[in-house]
Design a protein around this motif. Sequence first.
Motif, PDB file in Angstrom:
ATOM      1  N   LEU A 381      83.564 -31.390  63.439  1.00  0.00           N
ATOM      2  CA  LEU A 381      83.478 -32.493  64.394  1.00  0.00           C
ATOM      3  C   LEU A 381      84.259 -33.651  63.804  1.00  0.00           C
ATOM      4  CD1 LEU A 381      82.179 -33.534  67.067  1.00  0.00           C
ATOM      5  CD2 LEU A 381      80.455 -34.634  65.615  1.00  0.00           C
ATOM      6  N   ARG A 382      85.220 -34.192  64.578  1.00  0.00           N
ATOM      7  CA  ARG A 382      86.054 -35.284  64.078  1.00  0.00           C
ATOM      8  C   ARG A 382      85.889 -36.521  64.954  1.00  0.00           C
ATOM      9  NH1 ARG A 382      91.983 -32.949  63.081  1.00  0.00           N
ATOM     10  NH2 ARG A 382      92.275 -35.042  62.209  1.00  0.00           N
ATOM     11  N   MET A 383      86.018 -37.681  64.313  1.00  0.00           N
ATOM     12  CA  MET A 383      85.869 -38.962  65.012  1.00  0.00           C
ATOM     13  C   MET A 383      87.242 -39.482  65.430  1.00  0.00           C
ATOM     14  SD  MET A 383      83.021 -40.722  62.509  1.00  0.00           S
ATOM     15  CE  MET A 383      83.769 -40.209  60.957  1.00  0.00           C
ATOM     16  N   LYS A 384      87.336 -40.045  66.618  1.00  0.00           N
ATOM     17  CA  LYS A 384      88.613 -40.537  67.142  1.00  0.00           C
ATOM     18  C   LYS A 384      88.886 -41.952  66.622  1.00  0.00           C
ATOM     19  CE  LYS A 384      88.617 -37.926  71.500  1.00  0.00           C
ATOM     20  NZ  LYS A 384      88.654 -38.049  72.977  1.00  0.00           N
ATOM     21  N   MET A 385      89.431 -42.015  65.426  1.00  0.00           N
ATOM     22  CA  MET A 385      89.740 -43.323  64.842  1.00  0.00           C
ATOM     23  C   MET A 385      90.773 -43.158  63.739  1.00  0.00           C
ATOM     24  SD  MET A 385      86.893 -44.169  62.051  1.00  0.00           S
ATOM     25  CE  MET A 385      88.113 -45.303  61.479  1.00  0.00           C
ATOM     26  N   VAL A 386      91.429 -44.269  63.396  1.00  0.00           N
ATOM     27  CA  VAL A 386      92.395 -44.277  62.297  1.00  0.00           C
ATOM     28  C   VAL A 386      91.840 -45.177  61.200  1.00  0.00           C
ATOM     29  CG1 VAL A 386      94.749 -44.783  61.577  1.00  0.00           C
ATOM     30  CG2 VAL A 386      94.307 -43.934  63.896  1.00  0.00           C
ATOM     31  N   MET A 387      91.736 -44.647  59.985  1.00  0.00           N
ATOM     32  CA  MET A 387      91.193 -45.423  58.872  1.00  0.00           C
ATOM     33  C   MET A 387      92.251 -46.380  58.326  1.00  0.00           C
ATOM     34  SD  MET A 387      89.000 -42.400  57.031  1.00  0.00           S
ATOM     35  CE  MET A 387      88.052 -43.475  55.966  1.00  0.00           C
ATOM     36  N   GLU A 388      91.806 -47.330  57.486  1.00  0.00           N
ATOM     37  CA  GLU A 388      92.716 -48.361  56.975  1.00  0.00           C
ATOM     38  C   GLU A 388      93.845 -47.781  56.142  1.00  0.00           C
ATOM     39  OE1 GLU A 388      90.990 -51.876  55.224  1.00  0.00           O
ATOM     40  OE2 GLU A 388      89.287 -51.775  56.570  1.00  0.00           O
ATOM     41  N   GLY A 390      95.389 -45.131  56.839  1.00  0.00           N
ATOM     42  CA  GLY A 390      96.257 -44.356  57.720  1.00  0.00           C
ATOM     43  C   GLY A 390      95.734 -42.973  58.054  1.00  0.00           C
ATOM     44  N   LYS A 391      94.645 -42.566  57.409  1.00  0.00           N
ATOM     45  CA  LYS A 391      94.086 -41.238  57.689  1.00  0.00           C
ATOM     46  C   LYS A 391      93.527 -41.212  59.107  1.00  0.00           C
ATOM     47  CE  LYS A 391      90.828 -37.874  55.771  1.00  0.00           C
ATOM     48  NZ  LYS A 391      89.773 -37.651  54.758  1.00  0.00           N
ATOM     49  N   MET A 392      93.895 -40.179  59.849  1.00  0.00           N
ATOM     50  CA  MET A 392      93.539 -40.131  61.270  1.00  0.00           C
ATOM     51  C   MET A 392      92.379 -39.170  61.522  1.00  0.00           C
ATOM     52  SD  MET A 392      96.159 -39.514  64.413  1.00  0.00           S
ATOM     53  CE  MET A 392      95.683 -39.746  66.114  1.00  0.00           C
ATOM     54  N   ASP A 393      91.447 -39.611  62.348  1.00  0.00           N
ATOM     55  CA  ASP A 393      90.338 -38.781  62.825  1.00  0.00           C
ATOM     56  C   ASP A 393      89.578 -38.090  61.686  1.00  0.00           C
ATOM     57  OD1 ASP A 393      91.287 -39.593  65.226  1.00  0.00           O
ATOM     58  OD2 ASP A 393      91.807 -37.612  66.000  1.00  0.00           O
ATOM     59  N   PRO A 394      88.887 -38.851  60.850  1.00  0.00           N
ATOM     60  CA  PRO A 394      88.135 -38.237  59.743  1.00  0.00           C
ATOM     61  C   PRO A 394      87.039 -37.307  60.257  1.00  0.00           C
ATOM     62  CG  PRO A 394      87.519 -40.545  60.021  1.00  0.00           C
ATOM     63  CD  PRO A 394      88.705 -40.317  60.899  1.00  0.00           C
ATOM     64  N   VAL A 395      86.707 -36.327  59.433  1.00  0.00           N
ATOM     65  CA  VAL A 395      85.686 -35.333  59.796  1.00  0.00           C
ATOM     66  C   VAL A 395      84.303 -35.969  59.707  1.00  0.00           C
ATOM     67  CG1 VAL A 395      84.602 -33.152  59.093  1.00  0.00           C
ATOM     68  CG2 VAL A 395      87.105 -33.378  59.080  1.00  0.00           C
ATOM     69  N   ALA A 396      83.468 -35.700  60.707  1.00  0.00           N
ATOM     70  CA  ALA A 396      82.085 -36.191  60.713  1.00  0.00           C
ATOM     71  C   ALA A 396      81.105 -35.089  60.313  1.00  0.00           C
ATOM     72  CB  ALA A 396      81.719 -36.732  62.091  1.00  0.00           C
ATOM     73  N   TYR A 397      81.363 -33.847  60.739  1.00  0.00           N
ATOM     74  CA  TYR A 397      80.482 -32.716  60.419  1.00  0.00           C
ATOM     75  C   TYR A 397      81.319 -31.502  60.058  1.00  0.00           C
ATOM     76  CZ  TYR A 397      75.818 -34.419  61.667  1.00  0.00           C
ATOM     77  OH  TYR A 397      74.612 -35.075  61.677  1.00  0.00           O
ATOM     78  N   ARG A 398      80.820 -30.726  59.064  1.00  0.00           N
ATOM     79  CA  ARG A 398      81.461 -29.460  58.728  1.00  0.00           C
ATOM     80  C   ARG A 398      80.379 -28.397  58.551  1.00  0.00           C
ATOM     81  NH1 ARG A 398      79.204 -32.778  54.812  1.00  0.00           N
ATOM     82  NH2 ARG A 398      80.021 -32.479  52.721  1.00  0.00           N
ATOM     83  N   ILE A 399      80.795 -27.144  58.582  1.00  0.00           N
ATOM     84  CA  ILE A 399      79.856 -26.018  58.502  1.00  0.00           C
ATOM     85  C   ILE A 399      79.747 -25.555  57.058  1.00  0.00           C
ATOM     86  CG2 ILE A 399      79.416 -23.640  59.256  1.00  0.00           C
ATOM     87  CD1 ILE A 399      81.200 -24.327  61.743  1.00  0.00           C
ATOM     88  N   LYS A 400      78.500 -25.396  56.571  1.00  0.00           N
ATOM     89  CA  LYS A 400      78.259 -24.858  55.223  1.00  0.00           C
ATOM     90  C   LYS A 400      77.016 -23.978  55.278  1.00  0.00           C
ATOM     91  CE  LYS A 400      80.269 -28.621  52.452  1.00  0.00           C
ATOM     92  NZ  LYS A 400      81.279 -27.845  51.726  1.00  0.00           N
TER      93      LYS A 400
END
Length: 754
Positions: A381-388, A390-400
């Motif tokens: 699950l990725r968030m629709k945003m750009v971090m300061e 420049g990283k785009m759409d950071p991951v919010a959830y991953r499967i483990k």
Amino acid sequence: MADTLELFTSIGLSEQKAKETLKNGALSSTLRDAIVQAQNVLGTSGVDKTIGTLLYSMASRLKDTKRLEFLSINIAQRKISSELQLAAALEFLKSHPQDPISQSEFDEACGVGIVITPEQIEDTVESVIKKHKEQLLKERYRFNMGLLMGEARSALKWADGKVIKNEVDMQVLHLLGPKTEADLEKKRQVWSFLWTKSLMEQLRGEALKFHKPGENFTTEGYVVTPNTMNLLKKHLEFTGGQIRTRFPPEPNGILHIGHAKAINFNFGYAKANNGICFLRYDDTNPEKEEEKYFTAIKDMVEWLGYTPYDVTHASDHFQKLYDLAVDLIRRGHAYVCHQKGEELKGHNVPPSPWRDRPIEESLVLFERMKKGLFAEGEATLRMKMVMEDGKMDPVAYRIKYTPHHRTGDEWCIYPTYDYTHCLCDSIENITHSLCTKEFQARRSSYYWLCNALDLYCPVQWEYGRLNLTYTVVSKRKIIKLVETGVVRDWDDPRLFTLTALRRRGFPPEAINNFCARVGVTVSQTTTEPHLLEACVRDVLNESAPRAMAVLEPLKVTITNLPENAKSDVRVPDFPANEAKGSHTVPFTSTIFIEQSDFREVMEKGYKRLTPEQPVGLRHAGYVISIQKIIKDAEGKVVELEVTCCSSETAEKPKAFIHWVSKPLACEVRLYDKLFLHKHPEDPSEVPNGFLSDINPHSLEVIRNALVDTSVKTAKVFDKFQFERVGYFSLDPDSTANKLIFNRTVTLKEDPGKI
């Protein structure tokens, strides 16, 4: 461009200044709009240089451009007519982010309409000088005139500072007359040691310029939404205006010296301001977390003297965090993505082809992720945003598919730091989210996520990391040191983990004092271990009782004492303050001294025992002189026969040495720097990697040392100063049959001194 240049010069800017301004697109646009607003009030030619200067200053400092029209008009109407008033106006607008603005409150806060007469200035300065007249006459022009200025300006908030200064200068001259030759003499510099402010002093009240609880919006960069003030009101109702911080370590390793600053900053800031601090475990990665780390982290926080208000876990909020993620998808701010992990690494990540997938589709897929219907790495699950950064759409959830130490197999999707951190802060109503400087790049995402979900948004404040030379603190690298056998474990006294420092004998007060000396700085600090060791000595000098130990024993037989003679010698625990207690040690005809305290051949400058030179025995009241040197078959000195006489009748010897009699056998471990170079991780200093830089002499074990009997009841981590040798602490490896001491630090004296 030419028209704008002409516009800028028309308000009094020099051509060079105007051209420099044009290079800054944002400033140019703001200034142009401000001038247009002022011209609407005064006409095209009505903006003079005084107003123009204020407009330029306002344009370069105003953060919220929606207030541009309001402030430009107030400047044009000459309600704001000085830099002092402009500063007050900007501060007022910062603290009142929502419409409507009360003109009357604004006018009052900015001193609009207040006129300070020359008579008022004269009377106020006269009153201030009268208050300090006696000291002024005594110190004359050496008096701190800034004090007079400060008090006068405080009483006349809206007066022109230059006018006040002229009045102060004139009245001082009238009182003291012209400067004499004595006044013009250079003041002799007196050097004094500037004590570091205590940590509590550095963290208390206004010292850090942090926002007050509930006034988050006054912080630069804080994002205000239409619901911000309502959320802050509810936050204040819950907290009662109390400061709330948190220390949020990941439970996947042992805390190190850098964490000591974080602990002191978070817990200390709360403590200094009557607030509370949570210990929150960021336990969102079940693959790396172990129970021993949870226990060790809490132990170290308490060892440093802090008690958490509450111990919480990110996993306490897993259900709440999941529900918020569903809400984030519904609001159109998150989506399920199938790009692989390697595709998401770095900063030039290609845009996700699934970024614009329908909301309902992402909701279904996220539910399938939760139910375990995807393999690891198959969906995030990725968030629709750009971090300061420049990283785009950071991951919010991953499967483990790894059981969690607290929730077991209940979850197979886990939130990331970027998603969890700010939301847990919000859920726990944290007022000040204090973190190290590298998280500054995540501040905008912190604010974005809270606001995207319409939640209370704390303020993130950054401070500089604390780094030490000659060490590594990376968990991965410490594990490598343990696995390769370079060190025994995370608490090996050559490391700078907190458990290692405790084992070596560093008192927690010394570590806290070190953090205070480094200071609460925004900039990253890299310092050398000897500064920490100095703090350790300061504490141990006052707290570690004295004992006598001989690391390399040489037997000494006193021939003019009966073989069975025995007396008790009183040794003060703290020679500088004998009221703090003492202990007794036996004195017999057989004693042991350090091999280095005897030399068969006299050398220039050597002050201890030689065939020609007697030496005193500390605390015993005797001076000994050599009668016979006994050697083994290989010519090594193994025993000295001496005679003794009272130090009251003997000529005063050049030195007094320590000794032991009827001692306890013990093992002593001497530590030095683990690495040879200051920066073992720097390829330019250590091209072959940190493992190639190990100091082969970082540990010396002395298995047959001797120590006096005063330490026989010592407990693990008890600390002593072995006279003339160093500070030592009892190691956990000690047994009833054999004590083991770690050298904490050497004494201040140069160990090589003869």
